[in-house]
Motif scaffolding. Structure first.
Motif, PDB file in Angstrom:
ATOM      1  N   LEU A   1      62.118 -10.316  -3.375  1.00 50.19           N
ATOM      2  CA  LEU A   1      61.607  -9.417  -2.347  1.00 50.19           C
ATOM      3  C   LEU A   1      62.570  -9.308  -1.174  1.00 50.19           C
TER       4      LEU A   1
ATOM      5  N   THR B   1      54.085  -4.831   1.008  1.00 47.53           N
ATOM      6  CA  THR B   1      53.954  -5.953   0.075  1.00 47.53           C
ATOM      7  C   THR B   1      52.807  -6.870   0.483  1.00 47.53           C
TER       8      THR B   1
ATOM      9  N   MET C   1      53.592   1.495  -5.553  1.00 46.40           N
ATOM     10  CA  MET C   1      53.277   0.072  -5.659  1.00 46.40           C
ATOM     11  C   MET C   1      51.872  -0.140  -6.227  1.00 46.40           C
TER      12      MET C   1
ATOM     13  N   THR D   1      51.979  -8.963  -7.258  1.00 45.39           N
ATOM     14  CA  THR D   1      52.513  -8.140  -6.165  1.00 45.39           C
ATOM     15  C   THR D   1      54.016  -7.949  -6.305  1.00 45.39           C
ATOM     16  N   THR D   2      54.724  -9.048  -6.557  1.00 48.05           N
ATOM     17  CA  THR D   2      56.173  -8.969  -6.674  1.00 48.05           C
ATOM     18  C   THR D   2      56.584  -8.145  -7.885  1.00 48.05           C
TER      19      THR D   2
ATOM     20  N   TYR E   1      56.156  -4.549  -6.992  1.00 46.61           N
ATOM     21  CA  TYR E   1      57.240  -4.103  -6.122  1.00 46.61           C
ATOM     22  C   TYR E   1      58.512  -3.872  -6.931  1.00 46.61           C
TER      23      TYR E   1
END
Length: 200
Positions: free
Chosen positions: A161, A64, A16, A86-87, A90
């Motif tokens: 997510l 996350t 990540m 962030t998404t 991921y």
């Protein structure tokens, strides 16, 4: 081998962080960037290691949340942008790990359990996926400033997510590893997860 074992134990977290490097605004760093980044990465890895007893779905949500904090703490961006980065990180890590574990599970099913093989496949998968994503997508972001005109992106990110965690954790647990059709079902589920992540 101790280094490889540590990397494999931290593969999701490290993946990540690596994938976040594709999206974060390197030209908008906060003051004292290097100490902030170093401290953020240390807290990220220390907390995830300390809370390793949590169920997998909770750990993924924790990773996350911590990555969001790391990005917002280190880069001068809005929380909305930090959530987007962030998404995306991921999603890319999700694609890379799913691609890697398809051959890894096939090897395990055929009696190959060498951790060095697992490490090489994971490393190769992450590097290839990151290179493709960079050339096709994030290179375009680098040419301008990323802007949002509404909250749809945030809603899509949250949907991805939640759905990704459900697909990865809940549905994989339902599969019967002793069944003859396990390998086919596992590969099909992982292929769907990859397609889903790419679509988002």
């Amino acid at each position: 081998m101790p280094v490889i074992n540590w990397i494999l134990s931290q593969q999701v977290q490290l993946g990540m962080i690596l994938c976040a490097c594709l999206f974060v605004p390197w030209g908008q760093r906060r003051s004292c960037f290097v100490p902030r980044l170093a401290a953020g990465v240390w807290v990220f890895l220390a907390l995830t290691d300390t809370l390793a007893f949590l169920p997998l779905w909770a750990r993924l949500l924790l990773y996350t949340t911590l990555l969001f904090g790391l990005i917002w703490f280190s880069f001068d961006c809005s929380p909305l942008h930090a959530l987007f980065y962030t998404t995306c990180a991921y999603a890319v890590q999700h694609i890379a790990s799913k691609l890697a574990y398809m051959p890894i599970i096939w090897l395990i099913q055929h009696g190959r359990t060498d951790r060095l093989d697992t490490f090489v496949i994971l490393l190769f998968s992450n590097l290839v996926v990151c290179l493709v994503i960079y050339l096709l997508f994030t290179l375009r972001i680098r040419r301008g400033r990323l802007l949002f005109d509404n909250v749809k992106t945030v809603l899509y990110s949250g949907f991805f997510l939640i759905a990704a965690v459900y697909l990865s954790v809940v549905l994989e647990d339902v599969l019967d590893s002793s069944a003859e059709s396990y390998l086919t079902a596992y590969l099909a589920l992982n292929a769907f997860c990859i397609l889903f992540a790419i679509t988002i």
